[in-house]
Design an enzyme around this catalytic site. Structure first.
Site, PDB file in Angstrom:
ATOM      1  N   GLU A  46       0.850  -1.188   0.000  1.00 49.69           N
ATOM      2  CA  GLU A  46       0.000   0.000   0.000  1.00 49.69           C
ATOM      3  C   GLU A  46       0.886   1.240   0.000  1.00 49.69           C
ATOM      4  OE1 GLU A  46      -2.131   0.841   3.716  1.00 49.69           O
ATOM      5  OE2 GLU A  46      -1.410  -1.089   4.448  1.00 49.69           O
ATOM      6  N   HIS A 101      -2.185 -10.059  12.125  1.00 49.62           N
ATOM      7  CA  HIS A 101      -1.585  -8.844  11.572  1.00 49.62           C
ATOM      8  C   HIS A 101      -1.251  -7.933  12.754  1.00 49.62           C
ATOM      9  CE1 HIS A 101      -0.940  -5.091   9.645  1.00 49.62           C
ATOM     10  NE2 HIS A 101      -2.094  -4.568  10.016  1.00 49.62           N
ATOM     11  N   CYS A 105      -3.389  -3.500   4.470  1.00 54.22           N
ATOM     12  CA  CYS A 105      -2.438  -4.491   5.002  1.00 54.22           C
ATOM     13  C   CYS A 105      -2.824  -5.926   4.677  1.00 54.22           C
ATOM     14  CB  CYS A 105      -2.325  -4.327   6.519  1.00 54.22           C
ATOM     15  SG  CYS A 105      -1.861  -2.666   7.013  1.00 54.22           S
TER      16      CYS A 105
HETATM   17  N1  COA Z   1       1.643   2.868  30.638  1.00 53.49           N
HETATM   18  C1  COA Z   1       1.089   1.780  30.065  1.00 53.49           C
HETATM   19  N2  COA Z   1       0.076   1.866  29.137  1.00 53.49           N
HETATM   20  C2  COA Z   1      -0.353   3.091  28.793  1.00 53.49           C
HETATM   21  C3  COA Z   1       0.188   4.264  29.361  1.00 53.49           C
HETATM   22  C4  COA Z   1       1.234   4.112  30.333  1.00 53.49           C
HETATM   23  N3  COA Z   1       1.813   5.169  30.900  1.00 53.49           N
HETATM   24  N4  COA Z   1      -0.444   5.319  28.819  1.00 53.49           N
HETATM   25  C5  COA Z   1      -1.355   4.838  27.934  1.00 53.49           C
HETATM   26  N5  COA Z   1      -1.310   3.482  27.924  1.00 53.49           N
HETATM   27  C6  COA Z   1      -2.101   2.564  27.095  1.00 53.49           C
HETATM   28  C7  COA Z   1      -3.560   2.938  26.983  1.00 53.49           C
HETATM   29  O1  COA Z   1      -4.306   2.489  28.090  1.00 53.49           O
HETATM   30  C8  COA Z   1      -3.916   2.235  25.681  1.00 53.49           C
HETATM   31  O2  COA Z   1      -4.119   0.859  25.947  1.00 53.49           O
HETATM   32  P1  COA Z   1      -5.454   0.123  25.431  1.00 53.49           P
HETATM   33  O3  COA Z   1      -5.531   0.357  23.954  1.00 53.49           O
HETATM   34  O4  COA Z   1      -5.262  -1.300  25.791  1.00 53.49           O
HETATM   35  O5  COA Z   1      -6.592   0.770  26.128  1.00 53.49           O
HETATM   36  C9  COA Z   1      -2.642   2.330  24.853  1.00 53.49           C
HETATM   37  O6  COA Z   1      -1.586   2.650  25.776  1.00 53.49           O
HETATM   38  C10 COA Z   1      -2.694   3.416  23.813  1.00 53.49           C
HETATM   39  O7  COA Z   1      -3.074   4.618  24.421  1.00 53.49           O
HETATM   40  P2  COA Z   1      -4.104   5.591  23.702  1.00 53.49           P
HETATM   41  O8  COA Z   1      -4.336   6.763  24.574  1.00 53.49           O
HETATM   42  O9  COA Z   1      -5.292   4.827  23.228  1.00 53.49           O
HETATM   43  O10 COA Z   1      -3.176   5.995  22.446  1.00 53.49           O
HETATM   44  P3  COA Z   1      -3.443   6.990  21.282  1.00 53.49           P
HETATM   45  O11 COA Z   1      -4.694   7.764  21.436  1.00 53.49           O
HETATM   46  O12 COA Z   1      -2.186   7.761  21.152  1.00 53.49           O
HETATM   47  O13 COA Z   1      -3.653   6.044  19.955  1.00 53.49           O
HETATM   48  C11 COA Z   1      -3.549   4.265  18.357  1.00 53.49           C
HETATM   49  C12 COA Z   1      -3.236   4.696  19.810  1.00 53.49           C
HETATM   50  C13 COA Z   1      -3.175   2.809  18.189  1.00 53.49           C
HETATM   51  C14 COA Z   1      -5.046   4.432  18.080  1.00 53.49           C
HETATM   52  C15 COA Z   1      -2.699   5.150  17.419  1.00 53.49           C
HETATM   53  O14 COA Z   1      -1.347   4.898  17.617  1.00 53.49           O
HETATM   54  C16 COA Z   1      -3.027   4.965  15.952  1.00 53.49           C
HETATM   55  O15 COA Z   1      -3.917   5.632  15.426  1.00 53.49           O
HETATM   56  N6  COA Z   1      -2.305   4.061  15.252  1.00 53.49           N
HETATM   57  C17 COA Z   1      -2.497   3.824  13.856  1.00 53.49           C
HETATM   58  C18 COA Z   1      -3.754   2.991  13.555  1.00 53.49           C
HETATM   59  C19 COA Z   1      -3.592   1.537  13.701  1.00 53.49           C
HETATM   60  O16 COA Z   1      -2.498   1.036  13.828  1.00 53.49           O
HETATM   61  N7  COA Z   1      -4.723   0.828  13.670  1.00 53.49           N
HETATM   62  C20 COA Z   1      -4.736  -0.591  13.877  1.00 53.49           C
HETATM   63  C21 COA Z   1      -5.667  -1.363  12.987  1.00 53.49           C
HETATM   64  S1  COA Z   1      -5.013  -1.559  11.361  1.00 53.49           S
END
Ligand code: COA
Length: 389
Positions: free
Chosen positions: A78, A232, A110
């Site tokens: 992609e 994945h 993906c």
């Molecule tokens: N210690 C341990 N864990 C912590 C933490 C800390 N100090 N602070 C936050 N976390 C955890 C949160 O609880 C969360 O866990 P959970 O998902 O099990 O609830 C995780 O870390 C991520 O935190 P969050 O606030 O949700 O992160 P974010 O808003 O920055 O976004 C994604 C995370 C994955 C949504 C973001 O990185 C993203 O958009 N990625 C690209 C999309 C993707 O990969 N999609 C997947 C499907 S293809």
């Protein structure tokens, strides 16, 4: 006839960023990245690498006598470099492969490497004497200071598909599921993906439960028929979310074993980051290296591509499988760590949508295949092993 994966090789870039450095620079608690997201390191992509160089480098490590029997190359990606010409054409040229070869590029976020494997299976069924080369190559770019930044990465997995394969046969009965959704996409004018991250993680889990459930209903298999379930991995925590959606409170021997096998799948992904199309297959290589697998074991594989498509299918590990899967841990340790400044510089040097002539400095990239620049709207590639280099 048994058909499946015969050989697997992997490549990533020579550079990585430590996720503690990224967390500190972005004002986040490092444990959010290390535990909450589940990533330790992320491949950093110099301007001299793209899906062609990564794909060619991974495929060049395959046994040459087998590459000579390839009659189709499928490059799943992609991160395309051209809206018309298939990147597989450049790879075939760089590898100096025969001209009597069919080449094509596949796309569905993906997921498309899994489609590539299933299509390859059909081709091998028609012509069992031939091999199909399936390459999953991608650069996961979300952008600096975005929530997705911690889930970037890059690399390519090259797989040969054949009759009587040495690694894993692909069993019939795969369940595919697709729905038109906007959880992640990249318009033609964008070099970075647009993503509704939380939504995509929910869709992923829903699609896993749906395809796995249909597969179990269709086959009558049970959880203890699987030696491992692999996923994945856009980031390694995603695999945990999917597996736990199935196991719930279960803590018996089967559940514990599947959790251990998932850790083995995640090990290499923690060091490289997201490969988009290749992530599931880097996971398989990591499971072979770090997990507990024996010949005859059945594993379940969940492939997911945003947009969105999911597929659950199964494979049976073959005698001597580990000898045909590259061991990558040692050379992963030899990569060069870059600081935040270097990472951001490399990120911004990306050729992207630039329509100007450009020449890149090749000194700092030790890879065999390099993107030297662009001339007259054509990407210029070099092979360090070539006499002309
Ligand atoms: N210690 C341990 N864990 C912590 C933490 C800390 N100090 N602070 C936050 N976390 C955890 C949160 O609880 C969360 O866990 P959970 O998902 O099990 O609830 C995780 O870390 C991520 O935190 P969050 O606030 O949700 O992160 P974010 O808003 O920055 O976004 C994604 C995370 C994955 C949504 C973001 O990185 C993203 O958009 N990625 C690209 C999309 C993707 O990969 N999609 C997947 C499907 S293809």
């Amino acid at each position: 006839m048994k058909i499946g994966i015969d050989e697997m090789r992997f490549v990533t870039t020579p550079f990585y960023l430590d996720m503690v450095d990224l967390a500190n620079a972005r004002g986040e608690d490092p444990n959010k990245y290390l535990i909450g997201i589940g990533q330790d390191k992320q491949a950093v992509v110099p301007p001299t690498q793209d899906i062609v160089t990564l794909g060619a480098e991974a495929a060049s490590k395959l046994p040459s006598e087998k590459l000579k029997r390839v009659r189709t190359i499928i490059l799943a990606t992609e991160s395309g470099i051209d809206n018309s010409k298939a990147s597989a054409m450049y790879v075939k040229h760089l590898l100096k492969m025969d001209d009597n070869i069919r080449v094509v590029e596949l796309k569905e976020a993906c997921y498309s490497a899994t489609a590539g494997l299933q299509f390859a299976k059909g081709l091998v069924a028609l012509e069992p004497q031939n091999y199909v080369l399936v390459i999953a190559a991608d650069i996961a770019r979300y952008g600096l200071r975005t929530p997705g930044e911690v889930t970037q990465g890059a690399g390519a997995v090259a797989m040969l598909v054949s009759a009587n394969p040495h690694v894993m046969t692909i069993e019939p009965g795969a369940v595919s599921y697709s729905r038109d959704l906007m959880d992640f996409w990249r318009p033609l004018y964008a070099t970075e993906a647009l993503v509704d991250g939380k939504y995509s993680t929910n869709v992923y889990v829903d699609f896993f439960k749906h395809t796995y459930g249909s597969y179990i209903q269709q086959t009558g298999l049970q959880l203890d028929d699987f030696s491992a379930l692999i996923f994945h991995l856009p980031f390694t925590k995603m695999g945990k979310k999917a597996l736990e959606s199935l196991l719930g409170e279960r803590d018996d021997a089967v559940a514990q074993h599947l959790r251990e096998q998932l850790k083995a799948e995640q090990a290499d992904s923690r060091m490289v980051g997201n490969l988009y199309t290749g992530s599931l297959y880097l996971g398989l290589m990591s499971l072979v290296q770090h997990g507990q697998l024996q010949s005859g074991d059945r594993i379940g594989l969940f492939s997911y591509g945003s947009g969105a498509e999911g597929e659950f299918y199964t494979g049976i590990m073959q005698p001597g499988f580990a000898k045909h899967v590259e061991k990558i841990d040692e050379w992963l340790k030899q990569r060069t760590r870059v600081d935040m400044q270097k990472y951001e510089t490399m990120f911004n040097q990306h050729l992207g949508m630039n329509d100007q002539d450009v020449s890149f400095d090749l000194q700092h990239d030790s890879s065999r295949f390099l993107l030297a620049g662009q001339r007259n709207h054509q990407r210029q590639y070099v092979d360090r092993n070539d006499d002309k280099y």
